[in-house]
Design a protein around this motif. Structure first.
Motif, PDB file in Angstrom:
ATOM      1  N   LYS A   1       1.014  -1.271  -0.136  1.00  0.00           N
ATOM      2  CA  LYS A   1      -0.380   0.292  -0.270  1.00  0.00           C
ATOM      3  C   LYS A   1       0.503   1.217  -0.240  1.00  0.00           C
ATOM      4  O   LYS A   1       0.733   1.963  -1.013  1.00  0.00           O
ATOM      5  N   ILE A   2       1.351   1.359   0.814  1.00  0.00           N
ATOM      6  CA  ILE A   2       2.847   2.468   0.768  1.00  0.00           C
ATOM      7  C   ILE A   2       3.502   2.599  -0.753  1.00  0.00           C
ATOM      8  O   ILE A   2       3.735   4.110  -1.355  1.00  0.00           O
ATOM      9  N   ILE A   3       3.923   1.915  -0.807  1.00  0.00           N
ATOM     10  CA  ILE A   3       4.324   1.489  -2.565  1.00  0.00           C
ATOM     11  C   ILE A   3       3.390   2.352  -3.496  1.00  0.00           C
ATOM     12  O   ILE A   3       4.145   2.792  -4.153  1.00  0.00           O
ATOM     13  N   ARG A   4       2.289   1.378  -3.565  1.00  0.00           N
ATOM     14  CA  ARG A   4       1.502   2.094  -4.390  1.00  0.00           C
ATOM     15  C   ARG A   4       1.078   3.550  -4.286  1.00  0.00           C
ATOM     16  O   ARG A   4       0.775   3.976  -5.449  1.00  0.00           O
ATOM     17  N   SER A   5       1.044   3.795  -2.525  1.00  0.00           N
ATOM     18  CA  SER A   5       0.624   5.808  -3.024  1.00  0.00           C
ATOM     19  C   SER A   5       1.756   6.935  -3.509  1.00  0.00           C
ATOM     20  O   SER A   5       1.403   6.933  -4.013  1.00  0.00           O
ATOM     21  N   GLY A   6       2.828   5.460  -3.518  1.00  0.00           N
ATOM     22  CA  GLY A   6       3.613   6.433  -4.573  1.00  0.00           C
ATOM     23  C   GLY A   6       3.657   6.613  -5.534  1.00  0.00           C
ATOM     24  O   GLY A   6       3.888   7.546  -6.567  1.00  0.00           O
ATOM     25  N   LEU A   7       3.090   5.439  -6.291  1.00  0.00           N
ATOM     26  CA  LEU A   7       2.846   5.806  -7.563  1.00  0.00           C
ATOM     27  C   LEU A   7       1.856   5.940  -8.221  1.00  0.00           C
ATOM     28  O   LEU A   7       2.132   6.827  -9.442  1.00  0.00           O
ATOM     29  N   GLN A   8       0.845   5.834  -6.953  1.00  0.00           N
ATOM     30  CA  GLN A   8      -0.022   6.739  -7.749  1.00  0.00           C
ATOM     31  C   GLN A   8      -0.360   8.371  -8.181  1.00  0.00           C
ATOM     32  O   GLN A   8      -1.223   8.762  -8.558  1.00  0.00           O
ATOM     33  N   LYS A   9       0.970   9.009  -7.400  1.00  0.00           N
ATOM     34  CA  LYS A   9       1.331  10.593  -7.115  1.00  0.00           C
ATOM     35  C   LYS A   9       2.362  10.735  -7.978  1.00  0.00           C
ATOM     36  O   LYS A   9       2.639  11.753  -8.288  1.00  0.00           O
ATOM     37  N   VAL A  10       2.640   9.239  -8.920  1.00  0.00           N
ATOM     38  CA  VAL A  10       3.981  10.187 -10.774  1.00  0.00           C
ATOM     39  C   VAL A  10       3.077  10.001 -11.422  1.00  0.00           C
ATOM     40  O   VAL A  10       1.829  10.456 -11.732  1.00  0.00           O
ATOM     41  N   LYS A  11       3.294  12.192 -11.271  1.00  0.00           N
ATOM     42  CA  LYS A  11       2.565  12.904 -12.448  1.00  0.00           C
ATOM     43  C   LYS A  11       3.346  12.890 -14.168  1.00  0.00           C
ATOM     44  O   LYS A  11       4.435  12.196 -14.166  1.00  0.00           O
ATOM     45  N   GLY A  12       2.632  13.753 -15.614  1.00  0.00           N
ATOM     46  CA  GLY A  12       2.972  13.334 -16.498  1.00  0.00           C
ATOM     47  C   GLY A  12       2.517  12.864 -16.939  1.00  0.00           C
ATOM     48  O   GLY A  12       1.788  11.361 -17.106  1.00  0.00           O
ATOM     49  N   ASP A  13       3.435  11.620 -18.602  1.00  0.00           N
ATOM     50  CA  ASP A  13       2.713  10.694 -19.395  1.00  0.00           C
ATOM     51  C   ASP A  13       3.094   9.184 -18.660  1.00  0.00           C
ATOM     52  O   ASP A  13       2.601   8.176 -19.302  1.00  0.00           O
ATOM     53  N   LEU A  14       3.468   9.231 -18.005  1.00  0.00           N
ATOM     54  CA  LEU A  14       4.206   7.927 -16.942  1.00  0.00           C
ATOM     55  C   LEU A  14       2.776   7.531 -16.518  1.00  0.00           C
ATOM     56  O   LEU A  14       2.509   5.961 -16.710  1.00  0.00           O
ATOM     57  N   ALA A  15       1.889   8.748 -15.901  1.00  0.00           N
ATOM     58  CA  ALA A  15       0.531   8.212 -15.185  1.00  0.00           C
ATOM     59  C   ALA A  15      -0.200   7.891 -16.386  1.00  0.00           C
ATOM     60  O   ALA A  15      -0.859   8.347 -17.609  1.00  0.00           O
ATOM     61  N   PRO A  16      -1.464   7.072 -16.182  1.00  0.00           N
ATOM     62  CA  PRO A  16      -1.883   6.502 -14.516  1.00  0.00           C
ATOM     63  C   PRO A  16      -0.428   5.162 -14.649  1.00  0.00           C
ATOM     64  O   PRO A  16      -0.699   4.471 -16.446  1.00  0.00           O
ATOM     65  N   PHE A  17      -0.295   3.971 -13.785  1.00  0.00           N
ATOM     66  CA  PHE A  17       0.295   3.090 -13.692  1.00  0.00           C
ATOM     67  C   PHE A  17      -1.556   2.474 -13.208  1.00  0.00           C
ATOM     68  O   PHE A  17      -1.610   2.159 -12.863  1.00  0.00           O
ATOM     69  N   ASN A  18      -0.951   0.896 -14.590  1.00  0.00           N
ATOM     70  CA  ASN A  18      -1.644  -0.271 -14.438  1.00  0.00           C
ATOM     71  C   ASN A  18      -1.946  -0.770 -13.571  1.00  0.00           C
ATOM     72  O   ASN A  18      -0.858  -1.876 -14.246  1.00  0.00           O
ATOM     73  N   GLU A  19      -1.789  -1.317 -12.788  1.00  0.00           N
ATOM     74  CA  GLU A  19      -1.547  -2.368 -11.791  1.00  0.00           C
ATOM     75  C   GLU A  19      -2.201  -3.281 -11.923  1.00  0.00           C
ATOM     76  O   GLU A  19      -3.283  -3.723 -12.292  1.00  0.00           O
ATOM     77  N   LEU A  20      -0.943  -4.526 -11.905  1.00  0.00           N
ATOM     78  CA  LEU A  20      -1.113  -5.739 -12.794  1.00  0.00           C
ATOM     79  C   LEU A  20      -1.257  -7.195 -11.475  1.00  0.00           C
ATOM     80  O   LEU A  20      -2.456  -7.488 -12.002  1.00  0.00           O
ATOM     81  N   HIS A  21      -0.717  -6.836 -10.381  1.00  0.00           N
ATOM     82  CA  HIS A  21      -0.867  -7.428  -9.392  1.00  0.00           C
ATOM     83  C   HIS A  21      -0.613  -6.755  -8.077  1.00  0.00           C
ATOM     84  O   HIS A  21       0.254  -6.393  -8.662  1.00  0.00           O
ATOM     85  N   PRO A  22      -1.025  -6.832  -6.820  1.00  0.00           N
ATOM     86  CA  PRO A  22      -1.865  -7.681  -6.049  1.00  0.00           C
ATOM     87  C   PRO A  22      -3.596  -6.978  -6.029  1.00  0.00           C
ATOM     88  O   PRO A  22      -4.315  -7.567  -6.208  1.00  0.00           O
ATOM     89  N   CYS A  23      -3.411  -5.868  -6.951  1.00  0.00           N
ATOM     90  CA  CYS A  23      -5.041  -5.285  -7.272  1.00  0.00           C
ATOM     91  C   CYS A  23      -5.062  -4.414  -8.627  1.00  0.00           C
ATOM     92  O   CYS A  23      -4.416  -3.250  -9.035  1.00  0.00           O
ATOM     93  N   PRO A  24      -5.466  -5.298  -9.471  1.00  0.00           N
ATOM     94  CA  PRO A  24      -5.731  -5.099 -10.761  1.00  0.00           C
ATOM     95  C   PRO A  24      -6.148  -3.278 -10.693  1.00  0.00           C
ATOM     96  O   PRO A  24      -7.257  -3.433 -10.613  1.00  0.00           O
ATOM     97  N   GLY A  25      -5.384  -2.894 -12.204  1.00  0.00           N
ATOM     98  CA  GLY A  25      -6.172  -2.226 -12.511  1.00  0.00           C
ATOM     99  C   GLY A  25      -6.036  -0.400 -11.942  1.00  0.00           C
ATOM    100  O   GLY A  25      -4.839  -0.488 -11.357  1.00  0.00           O
ATOM    101  N   VAL A  26      -6.119   0.362 -12.715  1.00  0.00           N
ATOM    102  CA  VAL A  26      -5.621   1.632 -12.067  1.00  0.00           C
ATOM    103  C   VAL A  26      -6.567   2.367 -11.163  1.00  0.00           C
ATOM    104  O   VAL A  26      -5.801   2.778 -10.541  1.00  0.00           O
ATOM    105  N   GLY A  27      -7.786   1.737 -11.119  1.00  0.00           N
ATOM    106  CA  GLY A  27      -8.345   2.328  -9.525  1.00  0.00           C
ATOM    107  C   GLY A  27      -8.847   2.179  -8.368  1.00  0.00           C
ATOM    108  O   GLY A  27      -8.656   2.860  -7.013  1.00  0.00           O
ATOM    109  N   GLN A  28      -7.455   0.728  -8.196  1.00  0.00           N
ATOM    110  CA  GLN A  28      -7.330   0.000  -7.193  1.00  0.00           C
ATOM    111  C   GLN A  28      -9.040   0.033  -6.110  1.00  0.00           C
ATOM    112  O   GLN A  28      -8.353   0.546  -4.922  1.00  0.00           O
ATOM    113  N   ASN A  29      -9.822  -0.709  -6.352  1.00  0.00           N
ATOM    114  CA  ASN A  29     -10.844  -0.912  -5.252  1.00  0.00           C
ATOM    115  C   ASN A  29     -11.118  -2.491  -5.104  1.00  0.00           C
ATOM    116  O   ASN A  29     -12.123  -3.461  -4.574  1.00  0.00           O
TER     117      ASN A  29
END
Length: 440
Positions: free
Chosen positions: A326-354
């Motif tokens: 969760k800590i690492i995910r919170s950092g990746l979710q705040k990355v700006k620019g055209d690198l974002a958004p990160f599409n997580e493959l696991h453990p919580c797939p998707g962009v919204g992480q729900n």
């Protein structure tokens, strides 16, 4: 143990004489895995947000990602968190080094050390004297031939070579690792009496801890795809975390543009140039319930190996891994620019992480992998009924027999036990030589 680290290290990245390091040992250590990311590069942008997510000063990134991970003089090291440079038992060109290199160097040394290396030689039994009141190891029985052990994919059930014997002038030292050392002890009559009786193996010494207490680091990962291909990520960087569950740091993560999800034929899966992963190792796991038990009295059979992951204090271990992700995910979710958004493959797939915590824990539990087994012939105190070895690696209840490998650790030694095992071997060498002097 720090003095043994300094003794074996040949440091290649700090100035000569730096406190807490050795420069004349047999293991080259370097920082060949990564470099400082260029300011504004993809690596910089990602590391900057991970720094902020972990409470670090992002403006000091060049110094953070080059911090020395192996300074034995730092008494607060085990409590320190944040970025570090990835150091490894590799030379300056990135090639791994270790005992194989040391053995070859010894064999090639003009001093002509009296070392014999026997390849394609499979030890099947430890031999004991019949003329002593206390069982005393005097040698080993072995077979010669290729792929004799059934663990080999090239093993064939053909005619077995005749057994041969080699005898020790002083003592027998077993270094078969966390799986094969307990198997060999049991095949030789040292282990839980009931288990040996089941296979009609004559009892030499009842030691119920042989093959028990096995443990490993839990390893998992948070893997995502950036919005575009990644370039200039500067290799891998280490991130130590403390999720608040222990006084010391409890998570070792290494992050970069790679995919490492476990071990299977053909691994790793290549998700393309946009993949970004932080692989996580839980240090000091609470579960230590694995075992190595015989399936038969045949030394060529593999034993029954079961880590029994998460069977003991499992939810606590799962929560620590999840909190780190969760800590690492919170950092990746705040990355700006055209690198974002990160599409997580696991453990919580998707962009919204729900995802729910329960779903993520289930993924971690089923996908956790391991390759650092320890503690199946553990050192322990005199009053510990499960202790296999004393503090000098001597097998309890017998003479002239030691076990020197990762099976001796009473608990998992941190994040990556290769270097601790080398340190352990240095201590064992010192103990063996000192005992030899006393005997002389």
């Amino acid at each position: 143990m720090a003095k043994y680290f300094i003794k074996l290290e040949n440091n290649t990245y700090e100035p000569l004489g730096t406190p807490g390091h050795g420069f004349n040992g047999w293991v080259p250590l370097s920082q060949a895995y990564g470099t400082v990311p260029n300011k504004g590069s993809d690596g910089w942008v990602i590391d900057e947000q991970l720094a902020l997510a972990t409470g670090q000063n992002a403006s000091d990134l060049p110094n953070l990602v080059t911090r020395d991970i192996n300074n034995a003089a730092d008494v607060n090291r085990d409590k320190s968190t944040g970025f570090y440079a990835m150091s490894g038992h590799v030379d300056t060109t990135g090639h791994r080094t270790g005992p194989r290199w040391y053995i070859r160097s010894t064999l090639n040394d003009p001093a002509k050390y009296p070392l014999t290396l026997s390849l394609q030689t499979f030890v099947t039994k430890i031999l004991f004297s019949n003329s002593t009141s206390t069982p005393t190891a005097i040698g080993v029985e072995y077979m010669t031939g290729s792929d004799l052990y059934s663990a080999s994919p090239r093993h064939k059930n053909t005619t077995r070579p005749a057994a041969q014997q080699a005898f020790a002038r002083r003592e027998v030292i077993v270094s078969g690792g966390a799986f094969n050392s307990p198997q060999l002890l049991k095949l030789s009559g040292i282990g839980p009496a009931a288990e040996l009786a089941k296979f009609k193996i004559p009892l030499v010494k009842d030691l119920p801890g042989v093959g028990e207490n096995m443990a490993d680091n839990y390893e998992g990962s948070i893997l995502s795809l950036a919005n575009r291909d990644l370039v200039d990520t500067a290799g891998q960087v280490v991130l130590f975390l403390n999720t608040g569950k222990t006084s010391n740091r409890n998570i070792y993560a290494f992050c970069g543009s790679f995919s490492f999800e476990g071990f299977w034929p053909g691994y790793p899966t290549d998700y393309g140039a946009g993949e970004y992963e932080c692989a996580l190792v839980l240090m000091n796991p609470k579960s230590q319930a694995g075992y190595v038990r015989l399936k038969s009295a045949d030394p060529l059979d593999t034993p029954d190996i079961n880590f029994r992951f998460f069977e003991k204090n499992g939810d606590e271990d799962l929560q620590e891994l999840l909190d780190a992700m969760k800590i690492i995910r919170s950092g990746l979710q705040k990355v700006k620019g055209d690198l974002a958004p990160f599409n997580e493959l696991h453990p919580c797939p998707g962009v919204g992480q729900n995802c729910t915590d329960e779903a993520q824990k289930e993924f971690i539990k089923t996908q956790a992998y391991s390759h650092h087994p320890t503690s199946s012939c553990a050192i322990g105190a005199d009053d510990d009924p499960m202790a296999v070895l004393d503090s000098k690696f001597r097998v309890r209840g017998v003479k002239n027999l030691r076990v020197v490998d990762a099976s001796a650790f009473p608990v998992v030694p941190g994040a990556f036990p290769v270097l601790p095992t080398m340190m352990l071997s240095e201590k064992a060498s010192e103990d063996i030589l000192n005992d030899a002097k006393v005997a002389a």
